[in-house]
Design an enzyme around this catalytic site. Structure first.
Site, short mmCIF file in Angstrom:
data_model
loop_
_atom_site.label_atom_id
_atom_site.label_comp_id
_atom_site.label_asym_id
_atom_site.label_seq_id
_atom_site.Cartn_x
_atom_site.Cartn_y
_atom_site.Cartn_z
N GLN A 140 7.23 -32.98 44.22
CA GLN A 140 8.38 -32.20 43.76
C GLN A 140 9.25 -31.56 44.84
OE1 GLN A 140 9.52 -28.45 40.88
NE2 GLN A 140 7.45 -29.14 40.82
N LYS A 186 2.18 -48.59 57.08
CA LYS A 186 1.09 -48.84 58.05
C LYS A 186 1.01 -50.32 58.42
CE LYS A 186 -1.27 -44.71 56.62
NZ LYS A 186 -2.02 -44.11 55.54
N GLU A 224 2.48 -26.14 44.35
CA GLU A 224 3.30 -25.05 43.82
C GLU A 224 2.59 -23.68 43.71
OE1 GLU A 224 6.62 -24.83 42.54
OE2 GLU A 224 6.06 -22.75 42.27
N ASP A 233 7.90 -25.19 44.91
CA ASP A 233 8.33 -26.57 45.15
C ASP A 233 9.85 -26.69 45.18
OD1 ASP A 233 5.90 -27.79 45.45
OD2 ASP A 233 5.66 -28.27 43.35
N GLY A 285 15.48 -4.12 40.05
CA GLY A 285 16.67 -3.63 40.74
C GLY A 285 16.86 -2.15 40.42
N GLY A 286 18.05 -1.66 40.70
CA GLY A 286 18.32 -0.23 40.49
C GLY A 286 18.63 0.12 39.05
N1 COA Z 1 2.89 -46.71 53.02
C1 COA Z 1 1.61 -46.51 53.41
N2 COA Z 1 1.02 -45.29 53.33
C2 COA Z 1 1.74 -44.29 52.80
C3 COA Z 1 3.06 -44.45 52.37
C4 COA Z 1 3.64 -45.73 52.51
N3 COA Z 1 4.89 -45.98 52.13
N4 COA Z 1 3.51 -43.27 51.90
C5 COA Z 1 2.49 -42.39 52.02
N5 COA Z 1 1.43 -43.00 52.57
C6 COA Z 1 0.14 -42.41 52.89
C7 COA Z 1 0.25 -41.36 53.96
O1 COA Z 1 0.40 -41.94 55.21
C8 COA Z 1 -1.06 -40.61 53.78
O2 COA Z 1 -2.09 -41.33 54.43
P1 COA Z 1 -3.11 -40.67 55.49
O3 COA Z 1 -3.68 -39.46 54.83
O4 COA Z 1 -4.09 -41.75 55.70
O5 COA Z 1 -2.36 -40.30 56.69
C9 COA Z 1 -1.32 -40.77 52.28
O6 COA Z 1 -0.37 -41.72 51.80
C10 COA Z 1 -1.22 -39.55 51.44
O7 COA Z 1 -0.25 -38.61 51.87
P2 COA Z 1 -0.44 -37.06 51.53
O8 COA Z 1 0.80 -36.37 51.85
O9 COA Z 1 -1.68 -36.59 52.21
O10 COA Z 1 -0.65 -37.09 49.94
P3 COA Z 1 -1.72 -36.32 49.05
O11 COA Z 1 -1.49 -36.84 47.68
O12 COA Z 1 -3.09 -36.41 49.57
O13 COA Z 1 -1.27 -34.79 49.13
C11 COA Z 1 0.27 -32.96 48.91
C12 COA Z 1 -0.20 -34.33 48.38
C13 COA Z 1 1.52 -32.58 48.14
C14 COA Z 1 -0.80 -31.92 48.68
C15 COA Z 1 0.57 -33.06 50.41
O14 COA Z 1 1.45 -34.12 50.61
C16 COA Z 1 1.15 -31.80 51.01
O15 COA Z 1 0.46 -30.81 51.23
N6 COA Z 1 2.46 -31.82 51.31
C17 COA Z 1 3.15 -30.72 51.96
C18 COA Z 1 3.41 -29.57 51.03
C19 COA Z 1 4.14 -30.01 49.80
O16 COA Z 1 5.20 -30.57 49.83
N7 COA Z 1 3.55 -29.64 48.65
C20 COA Z 1 4.22 -29.67 47.39
C21 COA Z 1 4.26 -30.97 46.78
S1 COA Z 1 5.22 -30.81 45.34
#
Ligand code: COA
Length: 486
Positions: A76, A134, A198, A227, A306-307
């Site tokens: 998000q 990758k 979030e 978010d 607020g006030g």
């Molecule tokens: N091709 C190949 N791999 C891909 C890819 C693509 N096009 N797009 C994403 N990936 C991979 C990433 O490289 C990552 O791999 P790695 O862990 O081996 O390096 C993997 O997908 C997952 O990415 P990640 O961001 O860790 O996703 P998640 O689902 O585990 O975590 C969140 C989700 C939101 C918790 C995390 O992304 C986060 O903390 N983000 C920052 C804060 C944020 O925006 N939070 C709010 C979200 S609404």
């Protein structure tokens, strides 16, 4: 006589100038010089502007037309940011994992086989390309995208972009003009490596501890301030970086931590934390109720913050309709009108009620009395009656009422779009209205819908090269991924 007065006045001015440590003689030329110096300084930092366009309003392109975004966002926070940039006319190229895509495509699905509303409502005005970041060929395509785009936006978990090989050093070397914008849960510090969603941000940013009722647990709010709020902050950072780039010619990193974004939205509570050191927060209803304050800002229920004291009051039909309520503000300048409306004209002159300080300890009783009146009217009748007298009130609108509100449709804040698989759906259009950059809300893309068009038209691959890329597996799902996604 007149001449003597003039001379005396002049002498007095000279003395005053001397007393202020200035030269006795006024030098008008110096003011001009300062102005000129200011103009020179300004021209060095403000890029030259073209002559004002003579095209009709709204026909001179969109605000961010020509800006190309490499949109590596998911879930998000990041998608909120890039959708806003898309609304402003940027070309958002959303990179998604082949066969899988943004995880939200399949989350909270309401129509079998169709992208969820979670996804469609956050990814309008974007194009989708699938790339395995990758895969060696995928990395090559990404390098071309980096050369062709102005901004990379991402909200992966900390370190994920680096693990793809897309470090800041690499990106900056490849395209020194590129702006790299990231959402992370926390800024540098003890929690920088944490994944954040979030509600974690709402809690860490100070919003949850100050939301809810004093005698209940902390509460998170339904508005996605962690978010969507952070995505909005990031968009502001990106637009600022684009402007600075016009002068410096180079990109920069833009980081927005969700904790920081939430705290920015909760800043009035940090204000109150500091005020606590100087005494009780008299506008909080707990003060009027004689409840002592602790060391930290308490939860203030529906106090206005607020006030001008306010509270949520029942309206006609509240027994059966959970949204038959109004927010009512006892704004000081219209206190007299409030007294008249609720049938308490004597409060206008009663020393216990006539002034804001006198009312503070009695707010609970005052709102209970106003509620006796609001309970006899619907929330819309309260709105009509009070607005005629400039009394600030607001009906508690349900999401059903928001979705059906004609004025929100007219302004383009709620927009119906058509989708080839799920059919028509509602989305939130651009909340920012501009007179010369008119938003057209477009549906979200299907997974990989624009892969071929971006590779050929944007990145310049030939049709043969495109075929080779397709067979390499860099843009198509592997069997394993297809199984995972199914
Ligand atoms: N091709 C190949 N791999 C891909 C890819 C693509 N096009 N797009 C994403 N990936 C991979 C990433 O490289 C990552 O791999 P790695 O862990 O081996 O390096 C993997 O997908 C997952 O990415 P990640 O961001 O860790 O996703 P998640 O689902 O585990 O975590 C969140 C989700 C939101 C918790 C995390 O992304 C986060 O903390 N983000 C920052 C804060 C944020 O925006 N939070 C709010 C979200 S609404």
């Amino acid at each position: 006589m007149a001449t003597r007065r003039k001379a005396a006045g002049k002498a007095a001015k000279v003395t005053a100038r001397k007393a202020a440590g200035k030269s006795a003689v006024k030098r008008p030329a110096r003011k001009m010089t300062a102005q000129k110096a200011d103009a020179v300084r300004r021209s060095a930092v403000v890029p030259d502007l073209p002559p004002p366009s003579t095209k009709p309003w709204g026909e001179a392109g969109k605000a961010l037309e020509g800006v190309r975004i490499l949109d590596f966002t998911h879930v998000q926070s990041g998608p909120t940011c890039t959708q806003l940039l898309g609304y402003m006319g940027a070309d958002c190229i959303k990179v998604e994992r082949p066969g899988v895509g943004d995880i939200t495509r399949g989350q909270l699905r309401d129509v079998k086989g169709a992208d969820s509303l979670y996804f469609t409502m956050l990814n309008g005005n974007k194009r989708s390309i699938t790339i395995d970041s990758k895969h060696p060929k995928g990395k090559e395509i990404l390098e071309r995208l980096i050369r062709h785009c102005d901004v990379l936006v991402e909200n992966f978990a900390p370190g994920a972009l680096d693990r793809m090989g897309l470090t800041w050093d690499y990106i900056h070397r490849t395209n020194p003009r590129m702006i790299v914008a990231s959402v992370k849960g926390f800024g540098p510090g003890p929690y920088e490596d944490c994944k954040v969603y979030e509600n974690v941000a709402q809690c860490a940013g100070g919003a949850a501890s100050t939301t809810g009722f004093r005698d209940g647990p902390p509460l998170v709010t339904g508005a996605q301030i962690g978010d969507s709020g952070t995505g909005l902050h990031l968009a502001f950072g990106i637009v600022s970086a684009l402007y600075q780039r016009m002068r410096t010619g180079r990109g920069q990193r833009v980081l927005c931590a969700m904790q920081d974004g939430v705290l920015n939205l909760a800043r009035v509570k940090l204000r109150d934390q500091q005020r606590l050191a100087h005494g009780p927060l008299t506008e909080y209803s707990q003060h009027g109720e004689g409840v002592a304050f602790g060391k930290a800002v308490p939860r203030a229920g529906n106090d206005s913050g607020g006030g001008q004291p306010g509270w949520i009051l029942k309206c006609k039909g509240w027994e059966t309709d959970p949204d038959a309520y109004t927010y009512f503000i006892t704004q000081a300048p219209v206190w007299g009108a409030i007294c008249d409306v609720i049938g308490k004209p004597e409060w206008k002159t009663d020393p216990d009620y006539a002034t804001p300080p006198a009312r503070l300890p009695r707010l609970k009783y005052i709102f209970a009395t106003i509620e006796e009146w609001t309970k006899t009217k619907t929330k819309f009748e309260v709105m009509d009656i009070c607005n005629q007298r400039d009394i600030p009130v607001g009906p508690i609108l349900s999401m059903k009422e928001v979705a059906e509100d004609q004025s929100l449709r007219t302004t383009g804040t709620v927009v119906e779009v058509d989708h080839p698989i799920r059919g028509k759906y509602l989305t939130v259009g651009n909340p920012v209205k501009m007179s010369d950059s008119i938003t057209e809300v477009k549906r979200s893309p299907l997974l990989g819908e624009h892969t071929e068009e971006i590779l050929i038209d944007v990145l310049g691959y030939t049709a043969e090269e495109y075929s080779a890329i397709k067979s390499s597996g860099a843009i198509t799902p592997s069997d394993k991924k297809e199984t995972e996604a199914a």
